[in-house]
Scaffold this motif. Structure first.
Motif, PDB file in Angstrom:
ATOM      1  N   VAL B 212      -3.909   5.973 -12.582  1.00 13.85           N
ATOM      2  CA  VAL B 212      -4.025   7.061 -11.627  1.00 13.85           C
ATOM      3  C   VAL B 212      -3.826   6.480 -10.232  1.00 13.85           C
ATOM      4  O   VAL B 212      -4.390   5.436  -9.908  1.00 13.85           O
ATOM      5  N   PHE B 213      -2.996   7.109  -9.442  1.00 16.62           N
ATOM      6  CA  PHE B 213      -2.739   6.611  -8.096  1.00 16.62           C
ATOM      7  C   PHE B 213      -3.414   7.514  -7.075  1.00 16.62           C
ATOM      8  O   PHE B 213      -2.991   8.651  -6.865  1.00 16.62           O
ATOM      9  N   ASP B 214      -4.469   6.979  -6.500  1.00 14.94           N
ATOM     10  CA  ASP B 214      -5.226   7.710  -5.483  1.00 14.94           C
ATOM     11  C   ASP B 214      -4.519   7.469  -4.151  1.00 14.94           C
ATOM     12  O   ASP B 214      -4.672   6.418  -3.533  1.00 14.94           O
ATOM     13  N   THR B 215      -3.713   8.435  -3.757  1.00 14.33           N
ATOM     14  CA  THR B 215      -2.836   8.221  -2.596  1.00 14.33           C
ATOM     15  C   THR B 215      -3.631   7.978  -1.314  1.00 14.33           C
ATOM     16  O   THR B 215      -3.191   7.228  -0.459  1.00 14.33           O
ATOM     17  N   LEU B 216      -4.806   8.603  -1.211  1.00 17.71           N
ATOM     18  CA  LEU B 216      -5.626   8.416  -0.002  1.00 17.71           C
ATOM     19  C   LEU B 216      -6.015   6.939   0.155  1.00 17.71           C
ATOM     20  O   LEU B 216      -5.800   6.328   1.201  1.00 17.71           O
ATOM     21  N   THR B 217      -6.560   6.364  -0.925  1.00 16.08           N
ATOM     22  CA  THR B 217      -6.986   4.963  -0.863  1.00 16.08           C
ATOM     23  C   THR B 217      -5.797   4.036  -0.648  1.00 16.08           C
ATOM     24  O   THR B 217      -5.848   3.123   0.180  1.00 16.08           O
ATOM     25  N   ILE B 218      -4.717   4.289  -1.393  1.00 17.46           N
ATOM     26  CA  ILE B 218      -3.517   3.452  -1.259  1.00 17.46           C
ATOM     27  C   ILE B 218      -3.024   3.493   0.194  1.00 17.46           C
ATOM     28  O   ILE B 218      -2.710   2.469   0.803  1.00 17.46           O
ATOM     29  N   HIS B 219      -3.011   4.687   0.751  1.00 18.76           N
ATOM     30  CA  HIS B 219      -2.518   4.884   2.119  1.00 18.76           C
ATOM     31  C   HIS B 219      -3.404   4.150   3.132  1.00 18.76           C
ATOM     32  O   HIS B 219      -2.915   3.421   3.993  1.00 18.76           O
ATOM     33  N   ALA B 220      -4.721   4.329   2.998  1.00 20.96           N
ATOM     34  CA  ALA B 220      -5.646   3.743   3.976  1.00 20.96           C
ATOM     35  C   ALA B 220      -5.641   2.215   3.896  1.00 20.96           C
ATOM     36  O   ALA B 220      -5.586   1.532   4.920  1.00 20.96           O
ATOM     37  N   VAL B 221      -5.679   1.680   2.672  1.00 23.72           N
ATOM     38  CA  VAL B 221      -5.723   0.221   2.524  1.00 23.72           C
ATOM     39  C   VAL B 221      -4.428  -0.405   3.049  1.00 23.72           C
ATOM     40  O   VAL B 221      -4.448  -1.417   3.757  1.00 23.72           O
ATOM     41  N   SER B 222      -3.288   0.216   2.734  1.00 22.47           N
ATOM     42  CA  SER B 222      -2.028  -0.356   3.204  1.00 22.47           C
ATOM     43  C   SER B 222      -1.894  -0.224   4.728  1.00 22.47           C
ATOM     44  O   SER B 222      -1.213  -1.033   5.358  1.00 22.47           O
ATOM     45  N   ALA B 223      -2.559   0.770   5.303  1.00 20.02           N
ATOM     46  CA  ALA B 223      -2.547   0.893   6.773  1.00 20.02           C
ATOM     47  C   ALA B 223      -3.285  -0.283   7.413  1.00 20.02           C
ATOM     48  O   ALA B 223      -2.880  -0.788   8.458  1.00 20.02           O
ATOM     49  N   VAL B 224      -4.357  -0.728   6.765  1.00 20.07           N
ATOM     50  CA  VAL B 224      -5.086  -1.898   7.268  1.00 20.07           C
ATOM     51  C   VAL B 224      -4.193  -3.130   7.169  1.00 20.07           C
ATOM     52  O   VAL B 224      -4.123  -3.941   8.101  1.00 20.07           O
ATOM     53  N   ASP B 225      -3.480  -3.273   6.038  1.00 21.11           N
ATOM     54  CA  ASP B 225      -2.531  -4.399   5.897  1.00 21.11           C
ATOM     55  C   ASP B 225      -1.596  -4.429   7.098  1.00 21.11           C
ATOM     56  O   ASP B 225      -1.360  -5.480   7.691  1.00 21.11           O
TER      57      ASP B 225
END
Lengths: 235, 232
Positions: B212-225
């Motif tokens: 399952v791809f939780d787009t919110l988490t993926i988006h936020a974590v990659s923004a920190v990267d």
């Protein structure tokens, strides 16, 4: 159109508390399905602690004024700083600010004065307890602070647990014990939760005394100010 | 650390999640009391929601560009739009306002690629499932998208707006979602993209047998990267 400007990040946990409370208060007063327009500039709490710890008041003033400037440029109509400690330099920041700022200290003292209470205990960071900011703002109220050892304990727990989002029962008990002693020794009739993290730990009134949640008091004033502007602009 | 500009408030509950994940991720990476440097604009959602219902995407895009301009002026180095549906405005913001937008569909595509999946089911608002933003971005990254049937899309859309956006979590709605997901699975979906920031409030990985791809988490974590890229 009116925009609320908020300096946040001190700590991120209490910023979320503010954000939720702002929306809740607005929905209660306006409509359940709409939101206020808010701009939040989230600044580094690490840096704040460093400046305050070193008593670099000029640097702190300038840093906060720069933050307010970001909010102003982003179109905020008025602003506020969502923490008690930085209010040590509030007056100077207000002087530099192009927009009106609502002080958590002034709003809290106005609120307490309305209750008629004359003696209150103040809990907060070491800086807030020692700086005299509340004492100066509350002209008609006698403010009592914990003793040196208790202050050290409170400050430590704030910076090592509560600001990191950890809320322990043992710490809650430790804080309540201090309040209990102040009731006995100083006959305090209320307690100022003078740090926006404290209501996250002390969530309700105890010992039959009102606990003044400075976050909530601040939020109510901000929403009132916001709605007043909107109302004025309609006319 | 770069300043992350957030367009939030759509809804405010998911914006809280974004802010929380951004700060926790920064704290994990840098330690101590470190927090994310961000400038957030929380919009009046009703206004945008009304425009969506009316299908006035031109007005929405104009509004999003105005806010993007505000955040740029305030000093944001790049933007994230805390919504899947509104992510569609990203290219226009980049073109007209001149500030990079870290796109949620792009970030999700990269994450799906890591799992080597060729076909993914997409759940979201009607606009997300029927529009081209996700489908095209995933396609460009070599991933085929399948979406639920029209009737199911209608049901999903109303659960999102009438329940999740108002903070209402129902067990019966979770079952409906799980049923729709297993249908997508039988049509060949190897993973499920939760393409609406509200769906993770209802569906978690343990509810589903494929990734399952939780787009919110993926988006936020990659923004920190992205925000931390400079300091090494």
């Amino acid at each position: 159109m009116c925009r609320i400007g908020m300096i946040g990040g001190f700590s991120p946990e209490s910023t979320l508390d503010y954000y939720r409370l702002l929306i809740r208060a607005y929905r209660r007063d306006v409509s359940n399905e709409s939101n206020p327009e808010i701009i939040i500039y989230s600044m580094d709490v690490n840096y704040l602690t460093k400046l305050v710890g070193n008593k670099q008041w000029n640097e702190l003033t300038q840093w906060l004024a720069d933050g307010i400037d970001v909010l102003h440029k982003a179109g905020a109509d008025f602003g506020f700083i969502s923490a008690n400690t930085p209010h040590i330099v509030f007056d100077k920041v207000q002087e530099l600010s192009p927009i009106h700022l609502l002080s958590i200290i002034d709003e809290t003292s106005k609120h307490i004065e309305k209750t008629g209470i004359k003696k209150v205990g103040l809990l907060g960071t070491k800086f807030t307890m020692q700086s005299g900011i509340f004492q100066r703002a509350c002209e008609n109220i006698q403010i009592f602070v914990p003793n040196e050892k208790e202050q050290e304990y409170i400050h430590n727990k704030l910076t090592s647990e509560i600001e990191l989002g950890s809320f322990l029962d043992e710490t809650r008990k430790g804080f309540l014990d201090i309040i209990k002693r102040m009731i006995e020794d100083n006959s305090i009739e209320g307690v100022i939760l003078g740090c926006t993290e404290l209501p996250l730990l002390l969530t309700k009134d105890e010992f039959g005394l009102p606990f003044f949640n400075t976050t909530k008091i601040h939020v109510e004033s901000v929403i009132k100010y916001y709605l007043d502007i909107i109302e004025k602009r309609k006319i | 650390m770069k300043t992350i500009g957030l367009i939030g408030g759509t809804s405010w509950e998911s914006t809280v999640e974004y802010y929380r994940i951004l700060n926790e991720t920064v704290k994990d990476r840098l330690g101590g009391l470190h927090s994310a440097k961000c400038l957030m604009y929380s919009v009046e959602f009703q206004e945008i929601s009304d425009l969506m219902q009316a299908g006035d995407w031109k007005a929405i895009s104009a509004l999003m560009q105005e806010i993007a301009g505000i955040l740029k002026t305030g000093g944001a180095d790049f933007l994230i739009i805390c919504s899947n549906t509104l992510g569609i405005s990203a290219p226009e913001i980049e073109k007209n306002i001149g500030i990079p937008v870290h796109s949620i569909a792009e970030a999700t595509s990269k994450e799906v690629q890591k799992f080597n999946l060729k076909k993914a089911g997409l759940l979201g608002t009607r606009y997300t499932m029927e529009g081209g933003y996700y489908k095209n971005t995933l396609h460009e990254n070599g991933i085929e998208t399948i979406v639920p049937e029209e009737e199911e899309r209608e049901i999903i859309n109303s659960i999102i707006f009438e329940e999740l956006c108002l903070g209402i979590i129902k067990k019966s709605s979770r079952e409906i979602f799980k049923n729709i997901i297993s249908k997508l699975q039988s049509k060949g979906a190897e993973g499920i993209i939760l393409g609406c920031t509200e769906i993770p409030l209802l569906i978690k990985q343990e509810d589903v047998s494929i990734p399952v791809f939780d787009t919110l988490t993926i988006h936020a974590v990659s923004a920190v990267d992205l925000a931390l890229q400079e300091i090494k």
